[in-house]
Every structure is written in structure tokens, then in C-alpha cells.
Design a protein around this motif. Structure first.
Motif, PDB file in Angstrom:
ATOM      1  N   SER A   1      28.832 -34.248 -50.487  1.00 15.72           N
ATOM      2  CA  SER A   1      30.291 -34.361 -50.434  1.00 15.72           C
ATOM      3  C   SER A   1      30.968 -33.279 -51.266  1.00 15.72           C
TER       4      SER A   1
ATOM      5  N   SER B   1      28.991 -41.938 -43.854  1.00 13.44           N
ATOM      6  CA  SER B   1      29.687 -41.727 -45.129  1.00 13.44           C
ATOM      7  C   SER B   1      30.659 -40.558 -45.073  1.00 13.44           C
TER       8      SER B   1
ATOM      9  N   VAL C   1      30.289 -37.581 -43.131  1.00 17.64           N
ATOM     10  CA  VAL C   1      29.753 -36.264 -42.743  1.00 17.64           C
ATOM     11  C   VAL C   1      29.282 -36.401 -41.285  1.00 17.64           C
TER      12      VAL C   1
ATOM     13  N   CYS D   1      38.981 -28.994 -50.740  1.00 18.70           N
ATOM     14  CA  CYS D   1      39.623 -30.292 -50.531  1.00 18.70           C
ATOM     15  C   CYS D   1      41.132 -30.102 -50.450  1.00 18.70           C
TER      16      CYS D   1
ATOM     17  N   LEU E   1      34.228 -40.050 -54.479  1.00 21.86           N
ATOM     18  CA  LEU E   1      33.548 -40.409 -53.237  1.00 21.86           C
ATOM     19  C   LEU E   1      33.660 -41.910 -52.999  1.00 21.86           C
TER      20      LEU E   1
END
Length: 500
Positions: free
Chosen positions: A224, A250, A252, A472, A487
């Protein structure tokens, strides 16, 4: 001859990478060559460019079908139509067509197993072979990390083809392995080019965790956090599949598993999707990566401890081929070395299996074993790898041999191989647990001395992790170890349990 002009004409590059030009010049001067170049530095060009400037056919021996397929497709994409791959996947009709027009090809890629076929060798003998190329040449040596028994016969095959000019290429081989390569290929004279194994743009991290659960948590954090695309290596096909599913669940979505258990079409599809940027993360066994021409891999993570430093270096070398900074992470928890020990044992037949084989079949091993090969492998509980070695030994038996002596000789050989494999595991374990600079440790292992400092060298020397993070939208500055809570928040918002 202006080699730079030829380079531009055939490949579109303006200049050679380090080491390439010297190798090309040696080949054009008629020399045999043994070259060790780091992964990602363009080994293929070292024989492909001279091939265009030489008369005759180039035969390229390649150990993996996926590697062969990738090489052929790359050449075709550049407009080269005189290239073919000869392997076990050719159906009878296609094979007949290929051998009927074999003289029309400039580049013939072939598996070592096909070169054991007398019909194939007879066809090749009719060609003018200007260059005999052995790719991934460390497979020749019984001390190499990817030893292949069929490679041991390449010297005899080379002689039967008239001992054509030869180049052997590898990314990682110490002096012992390089000596084995030269001896096995029966090179009387050769020039040796050995480049540094160092890739300064790949940063080395060993991340120490408590147990397997924490390792999986940390893996999710890293994936992540880091900018992709990336490759995650596993020693287990099942776990590679499971983690690919976890990653997709999750956040991805473009993650897939790749391993030798998939059918050929699936492997080629996943490989091409990754190369073309349609996948971001590959959860793979060591079957993935050899010859993969993807320049922008930004991270390589090892979930399981590799069996030796040579394969570790080969696998992290799939990152940063574009010269940009990339990062390699090895996740280690106490007693991780037990799995490599088990895998190393499984690659070789046990003393009990060898004794059972000779006791149960006796003289039949001299003349009937091939007819019973499948049942012998199943009854004896041989793995695919251990049977490959056993099968090669059985092929060497003749009626004049004393089977009791041969059995003891085979047991001694296998025990020597096991001892060597255990030694390699101890060496990489010592490197993992050492508190010294990781890059310095790798260079020392290959007999090199570290010169100067490398920015963001390794976790011991210090790394600014934010340089390798994904972009991000909120541009929050997190370290990998702060990323866990972020996360957890993302997953909670999406309704996915972090503990899943």
C-alpha cells in the motif's frame, strides 16, 4: 566499423550500456566469450547485435519456455521475422513446418531438452551456425543456483555442431561456477567479462518481523505504501495465490499470481499484462521474472527467504531496469530458514529413495526404466526436480557398470549437493542477520570491494522511504511503519476487515 551506428540502426539506441560494447567487439573478432552482466543491463543485445553483422544462424539455448517466448516476441515486435522458438509446446504440424524451413531463420531459440533429441541436432548440423549462445549459463554448473542436468551435455552438443563460436551469459556466478561453465562447454580459448553485481539504484531492506501473521500485515503495509509496479516472491504456489486474493480484496485490484502450476496460456497472458502495465503487482514463485523485459518495476519483495544470495540478487535485479531508484524488501521472521532447508532437501532424492530404486528394480534400470518412468517416479515419491536429476543419472548407466558401485556413487554425489545447498542457505542467513551494510555484504560475497557511498543504500545505512511511496491524493507523509493505521482506516471505510 561504427558500432554505435549499427546499434542505432538495429535497436534504436544511441549508446551502449556498460560492458556491452566490449563483448560485441570480442565476438566480432572471433572470440569465445563468457560474460557476467547484472540483471537488466541488456545481455541479449550482446549476441543479437553481432548476429546481424555475422553470416549464418544464431542458436540460442534458453532454460525457460516463458523466457524463450518473451525473447521471441520482443524480437518480432522490433520487426524481426526470422526468429523461431523450438520447444516441447510445438505441435506436430507446426514442428514439421519449422524444421522444413529451418534454414530461413536467423535466430533459433531452443530449450536444452530439445537439443538432447538426435533428430533436432541432425537438422542443426545442416546449418551454418555462426554463434552458439548459452543464456542463463549458471544452469550448467552443479554449483549454480538453478542447476539443470541437460545443460551438462551442451559441450557435447556444441562439439557435434562443429564447435561454433560461443558466448555464455549469466547475471550471477562466482569463480567456481564460471570455471564449470567453461569446462562443460569445452572452450579452449575465451575472453571473460565480469561486471560488478552492484545495482546502486536498487535499495536493500531487510524487514525483521515476529511471525508469519506480522509478516503478512507488513507485506500489506509495504504494498500500500510503495509506488508500483512490483513483484512479490514466494516459495509456495498456494500462498502466492492466497496473497493475490488478499491484495485484491484490500484495495489492490490489479494483482495476480504467477507460478509453474498455471497452464502455459495463463502464464503468458499474465506476463504480458504485467509488461504492458495492465497489472500492478505479481505474486510469484521463482518461475516468474527471468527474461522479463519491464523497465519500470519499482519494488521487489521477498515474502520467503531465498535459498541463496545468487537467486536473491537475480530476483531483485528485476527492479529498476530503467536506472531509476527502486527498492527491494526481504521480510524475515525467526526460523524462516527452515523452509529453504526443506525445499533444498526436496530438490534432491533421498538416500532411502536411491536405495529403494536399486533394490526394487535392479538390472531393469539398465534397459527398461524409461518404459516404467512415470510409475517409478510416483512409487518412489520423487519430486519433479529430484526425478529430473535421478533420470539423468539413469541415462548414464550402461551394461558394463557395477550397479552397487554406481548406487554408492550417486548417493555420494547427492550428499555433496545437499551439503553445498545447506552452505548457501547459511551464507544468506548470515547476510540477513548481519548488522553491517547490506550492499557491502553482497559485494563481499562476490569478491568485490565497495567503493564510495550510495544514496539510500540499505536499511542499515539509512533510507528516506518517502522517496519510494505511492502518490496519494492527500499527500500525507507516512513512513512504512506509520502506514498501518492509515491502511486500517481505508479498509474500515470500504467495509473490509483489516484482520482478513
Amino acid at each position: 566499423m561504427m558500432l554505435e551506428y549499427e546499434l542505432k540502426t538495429h535497436f534504436g539506441y544511441n549508446q551502449f550500456k556498460m560492458g556491452q560494447k566490449e563483448i560485441v567487439e570480442a565476438l566480432l573478432n572471433g572470440k569465445n566469450v563468457l560474460a557476467m552482466l547484472p540483471t537488466g543491463t541488456g545481455k541479449s543485445l550482446c549476441y543479437q547485435l553481432p548476429a546481424y553483422l555475422m553470416e549464418g544462424v544464431v542458436v540460442v539455448v534458453t532454460p525457460l519456455l516463458s523466457l524463450m517466448q518473451d525473447q521471441v516476441e520482443q524480437m518480432m515486435s522490433r520487426g524481426e521475422k526470422r526468429v523461431v522458438a523450438i520447444n516441447s509446446f510445438l505441435d506436430r504440424e507446426t514442428r514439421g513446418r519449422v524444421f522444413g524451413r529451418l534454414h530461413t531463420y536467423k535466430f533459433i531459440y531452443i530449450s536444452p531438452e530439445m537439443l538432447m533429441n538426435e533428430f533436432v541436432v541432425t537438422k542443426l548440423k545442416k546449418l551454418v551456425i555462426s554463434l552458439f549462445v548459452v543464456d542463463e549459463a549458471h544452469c550448467i554448473s552443479q554449483w549454480g543456483y538453478d542447476f539443470r542436468p541437460d545443460y551438462l551435455k551442451l559441450g557435447d552438443v556444441r562439439e557435434s555442431l562443429g564447435s561454433p563460436q560461443t558466448i555464455a551469459l549469466t547475471a550471477t556466478a562466482d569463480q567456481e561456477v564460471r570455471s564449470d561453465i567453461v569446462r562443460t562447454l569445452k572452450l579452449d580459448k575465451w575472453e571473460e567479462f565480469v561486471s560488478s553485481v552492484d545495482r546502486p539504484n536498487i535499495k536493500m531492506v531487510v524487514d525483521y518481523v515476529y511471525d508469519t501473521k506480522e509478516k503478512l500485515d507488513r507485506l500489506l503495509e509495504w504494498v500500500s505504501f510503495l509506488q508500483g509496479p512490483g513483484i512479490i516472491y514466494f516459495s509456495s504456489k498456494k500462498l502466492a495465490e492466497e496473497v493475490a486474493v488478499i491484495l485484491r480484496d484490500s484495495g489492490v485490484p490489479r494483482a495476480m499470481a504467477y507460478h509453474g502450476g498455471l497452464d502455459q496460456e495463463s502464464r503468458i497472458l499474465i506476463q504480458q499484462q504485467f509488461i504492458k502495465g495492465q497489472l500492478d503487482v505479481i505474486c510469484a514463485t521463482s518461475a516468474f521474472g527471468m527474461g522479463i523485459n519491464k523497465e519500470n518495476v519499482r519494488f521487489v519483495i521477498h515474502f520467503h527467504m531465498p535459498l541463496q544470495l545468487e537467486s536473491y540478487l537475480q530476483e531483485i535485479g528485476r527492479a529498476g531496469r530503467d536506472g531509476e531508484n527502486s527498492i527491494s524488501i526481504l521480510l524475515y521472521s525467526p526460523h524462516d530458514e527452515q523452509l529453504p532447508y526443506q525445499l533444498a532437501e526436496g530438490e534432491l532424492p533421498t538416500e532411502y529413495q536411491i536405495s529403494w530404486l536399486f533394490r526394487h528394480f535392479g538390472d531393469q534400470l539398465l534397459y527398461e526404466w524409461e518404459e516404467m518412468e512415470e510409475s517409478i517416479q510416483q512409487m518412489g515419491g520423487f519430486t519433479e526436480t529430484s526425478w529430473r536429476l535421478t533420470r539423468d543419472f539413469l541415462r548414464s548407466l550402461t551394461n558394463s557398470m557395477d550397479l552397487i558401485i554406481e548406487k554408492e556413487r550417486f548417493i555420494e554425489y547427492v550428499n555433496t549437493r545437499k551439503k553445498h545447498k545447506r552452505k548457501k542457505i547459511v551464507e544468506i542467513l548470515n547476510w540477513i542477520q548481519s548488522k553491517e551494510c547490506k550492499r557491502k555484504g553482497v559485494l563481499s560475497y562476490f569478491g568485490e570491494v565497495s567503493h564510495g557511498t550510495v544514496d539510500d543504500c540499505c536499511h542499515v545505512c539509512g533510507i528516506v522511504y518517502d522517496r519510494y511511496k505511492t502518490k496519494c491524493s492527500d499527500e500525507v507523509e507516512f513512513t512504512p511503519f506509520q502506514w498501518k493505521e492509515y491502511l486500517r482506516g481505508l479498509l474500515t471505510k470500504s467495509g473490509t476487515s483489516y484482520e482478513k
